[in-house]
Design a protein around this motif. Structure first.
Motif, PDB file in Angstrom:
ATOM      1  N   LEU A 390     -25.922 -69.245  59.753  1.00 53.72           N
ATOM      2  CA  LEU A 390     -26.417 -68.855  61.068  1.00 53.72           C
ATOM      3  C   LEU A 390     -25.264 -68.721  62.057  1.00 53.72           C
ATOM      4  O   LEU A 390     -25.227 -67.815  62.875  1.00 53.72           O
ATOM      5  CB  LEU A 390     -27.436 -69.877  61.559  1.00 53.72           C
ATOM      6  N   LYS A 391     -24.306 -69.643  61.949  1.00 47.08           N
ATOM      7  CA  LYS A 391     -23.151 -69.587  62.846  1.00 47.08           C
ATOM      8  C   LYS A 391     -22.353 -68.308  62.638  1.00 47.08           C
ATOM      9  O   LYS A 391     -21.979 -67.613  63.566  1.00 47.08           O
ATOM     10  CB  LYS A 391     -22.240 -70.792  62.579  1.00 47.08           C
ATOM     11  N   LYS A 392     -22.137 -67.984  61.354  1.00 50.53           N
ATOM     12  CA  LYS A 392     -21.293 -66.841  61.029  1.00 50.53           C
ATOM     13  C   LYS A 392     -22.022 -65.505  61.134  1.00 50.53           C
ATOM     14  O   LYS A 392     -21.399 -64.455  61.220  1.00 50.53           O
ATOM     15  CB  LYS A 392     -20.784 -66.964  59.580  1.00 50.53           C
ATOM     16  N   GLY A 393     -23.370 -65.571  61.025  1.00 44.44           N
ATOM     17  CA  GLY A 393     -24.123 -64.317  60.954  1.00 44.44           C
ATOM     18  C   GLY A 393     -23.939 -63.648  59.605  1.00 44.44           C
ATOM     19  O   GLY A 393     -24.234 -62.473  59.424  1.00 44.44           O
ATOM     20  N   LYS A 394     -23.421 -64.387  58.642  1.00 42.22           N
ATOM     21  CA  LYS A 394     -23.299 -63.865  57.272  1.00 42.22           C
ATOM     22  C   LYS A 394     -24.022 -64.828  56.344  1.00 42.22           C
ATOM     23  O   LYS A 394     -23.997 -66.035  56.563  1.00 42.22           O
ATOM     24  CB  LYS A 394     -21.828 -63.768  56.872  1.00 42.22           C
ATOM     25  N   PHE A 395     -24.627 -64.245  55.323  1.00 38.65           N
ATOM     26  CA  PHE A 395     -25.480 -65.052  54.453  1.00 38.65           C
ATOM     27  C   PHE A 395     -25.002 -64.998  53.010  1.00 38.65           C
ATOM     28  O   PHE A 395     -24.383 -64.022  52.583  1.00 38.65           O
ATOM     29  CB  PHE A 395     -26.924 -64.557  54.535  1.00 38.65           C
ATOM     30  N   GLN A 396     -25.336 -66.062  52.307  1.00 39.25           N
ATOM     31  CA  GLN A 396     -25.047 -66.113  50.877  1.00 39.25           C
ATOM     32  C   GLN A 396     -26.241 -65.540  50.132  1.00 39.25           C
ATOM     33  O   GLN A 396     -27.372 -65.952  50.365  1.00 39.25           O
ATOM     34  CB  GLN A 396     -24.847 -67.567  50.421  1.00 39.25           C
ATOM     35  N   LEU A 397     -25.984 -64.591  49.257  1.00 43.61           N
ATOM     36  CA  LEU A 397     -27.051 -64.018  48.440  1.00 43.61           C
ATOM     37  C   LEU A 397     -26.692 -64.220  46.978  1.00 43.61           C
ATOM     38  O   LEU A 397     -25.675 -63.721  46.512  1.00 43.61           O
ATOM     39  CB  LEU A 397     -27.207 -62.518  48.737  1.00 43.61           C
ATOM     40  N   LYS A 398     -27.530 -64.946  46.272  1.00 39.59           N
ATOM     41  CA  LYS A 398     -27.220 -65.193  44.868  1.00 39.59           C
ATOM     42  C   LYS A 398     -28.074 -64.340  43.960  1.00 39.59           C
ATOM     43  O   LYS A 398     -29.295 -64.291  44.104  1.00 39.59           O
ATOM     44  CB  LYS A 398     -27.440 -66.664  44.528  1.00 39.59           C
ATOM     45  N   ASP A 399     -27.422 -63.681  43.037  1.00 32.83           N
ATOM     46  CA  ASP A 399     -28.098 -62.918  41.988  1.00 32.83           C
ATOM     47  C   ASP A 399     -28.472 -63.908  40.888  1.00 32.83           C
ATOM     48  O   ASP A 399     -27.609 -64.428  40.184  1.00 32.83           O
ATOM     49  CB  ASP A 399     -27.130 -61.853  41.455  1.00 32.83           C
TER      50      ASP A 399
END
Length: 424
Positions: A390-399
């Motif tokens: 949330l802080k970074k505005g980037k998310f981890q997406l795992k396949d």
RNA sequence: GUGAGUGUAGCUCAAGGGUUAGAGCACCGGACUGUGGAUCCGGUGGUUGGGGGUUCGAAUCCCCUCACUCACCCCA
């Protein structure tokens, strides 16, 4: 009022059943294939009510048929009318044509319909009280080419659904000019041989001599072999129609067998009658049955409009079909904390508007429990939404399939997911 | 409508007159508070379809009933 009645769980009534989601997926695919194929041949859907006046079937299906005499769900409604849950579809279409003067439209008319039918039979393998049919009808086309075309269309659907070893049986049951003579001769022959038949067939000799042909008792088979066949009684018109029908089947390369005793259970057939049977279906092996009914519309007081059609049993069809279910893919949201939960809900709305299936569960879990849950549900992706993200505005997406993990903004991840979907 | 077979946990099945009816799978939880599948441990879940009878004692034997399955009949 007794209070010690045995507790009885409410269950689906005899001969009906629930189609649960995994199985319903197969139904959706089969139905979609049927619609696609029928539309390719110019058929259009015509939806008629499930419930009809009882006389529709008494007149259309035939007052002496087994269906009408003992298999209909008939009751009186609150207005005192006798109504019936349809046991078959054809009479409804005929009624609709007359009621809406559809015969005034350019002919031939081609209709299809998929839906439930009801017959009060004793259930067994491939036979239910509520069952489902795929039904097609053509009106106003006398040419035997259409008889063959509907058989070819049925085979196209079967092959699309991976049905193998489907055998086509064909016959001509004659018309009102030539059939009566045959009926008389057959009755005469069976009555004459009555004392050599099994008790069951002695009864059939009076009621329905045609049924003696499919008795399994050896002595009956020998007797039946001496009986006259309809093919020897066909009038020139019926004979020619049948011959051309078969020529067109050959033209389409459809293997078929002439079954001189195939009559079908419905009274209204004329000329062409056919059946497609499949293996591994048990005693009820007919997957599709149909034929021509050139007199029905007129007998209902409508115009002189010939008809032909078939019905396929969906339950039977699906029990022999081999359908590949396309893999669906969805994103599971693994969030930590109240704020992340709300952000997940917001992100899911964004992804869904991009056509991506999302699952945000409301029960809070630890990260491990989230992954465990996602794995069990078969998620293809897990989107991690936590404080860091949330802080970074980037998310981890795992396949979840390859165990690879990516980081990116919501939009970057959307195109990643969509890109992968296209690749598959 | 007729005949036969089968009914034990959500599913597949044990226990064949003798403690409190068990196991595997599934489900829930823990070992494991930011990363799944494996493993281990624990837990929930049953009026043995229902009713009656025989017996000191019935899931087990008998009768009735209901449900399901298959077949006849007929049909998709």
């Amino acid at each position: 009022m007794s209070d010690n009645q045995p507790k009885k769980e409410i269950s689906a009534i005899k001969g009906t059943r629930d189609i649960l989601p995994d199985e319903a997926r197969l139904w959706q695919i089969a139905e979609a294939r049927a619609r696609e194929i029928f539309e390719l041949y110019g058929y259009r859907e015509l939806r008629a009510p499930v419930i009809e006046p009882t006389e529709l079937f008494e007149k259309g299906t035939g007052a002496s048929s087994d269906i009408v005499t003992k298999e209909m769900y008939t009751f009186t409604d609150k207005g005192g009318r006798s109504v019936t849950l349809r046991p078959e579809y054809t009479p409804s279409v005929v009624r609709a044509i007359i009621e809406h003067r559809l015969d005034l439209q350019a002919q031939p008319l081609r209709f299809y319909y998929i839906g439930p039918m009801f017959r009060y039979d004793r259930p067994q393998k491939g036979r239910y009280r509520q069952f489902h049919q795929i039904d097609i009808e053509v009106f106003g086309e006398k040419d035997p080419a259409v008889d063959a075309e509907i058989v070819e269309m049925a085979h196209r659907l079967l092959s699309q659904l991976g049905v193998e070893k489907a055998m086509t049986l064909v016959n001509s049951v004659g018309c009102r000019k030539c059939r009566p003579a045959y009926g008389q001769e057959l009755r005469k022959a069976s009555m004459a041989a009555r004392d050599r038949l099994c008790p069951d067939c002695q009864r059939k000799a009076e009621l329905n001599p045609l049924r003696i042909f499919d008795c399994k008792v050896e002595s009956c088979r020998e007797v039946a072999a001496t009986f006259p066949l309809i093919s020897d009684f066909l009038c020139p018109e019926c004979r020619e129609h049948f011959q051309k029908f078969r020529e067109y089947l050959d033209f389409y390369g459809i293997e078929h067998r002439v079954e001189p005793t195939l009559v079908r259970g419905l009274d209204y057939y004329t000329k062409t009658a056919f059946e497609i049977v499949a293996e591994h279906l048990g005693a009820q092996n007919a997957i599709c049955g149909g034929g021509r009914y050139d007199d029905m519309v007129k007998e209902f007081g409508g115009p002189d409009l010939c008809g032909i059609g078939f019905a396929m049993g969906l339950e039977r069809l699906l029990s022999v079909a081999r359908i590949q279910v396309p893999k669906s893919s969805f994103v599971y949201f693994a969030y930590l904390g109240q704020q992340a939960k709300k952000d997940s809900l917001r992100l899911a709305r964004l992804l869904r508007s991009e056509g991506i299936e999302c699952l945000v569960e409301f029960k809070e879990r630890g990260m491990k429990a989230h992954f465990s849950r996602a794995n069990k549900l078969g998620a293809d992706w897990v989107l991690v939404v936590g404080e860091d993200e949330l802080k970074k505005g980037k998310f981890q997406l795992k396949d979840m399939v390859n165990s690879r993990q990516f980081e990116g903004s919501a939009l970057e991840l959307v195109s990643l997911i969509k890109g992968k979907k296209i690749l598959e």
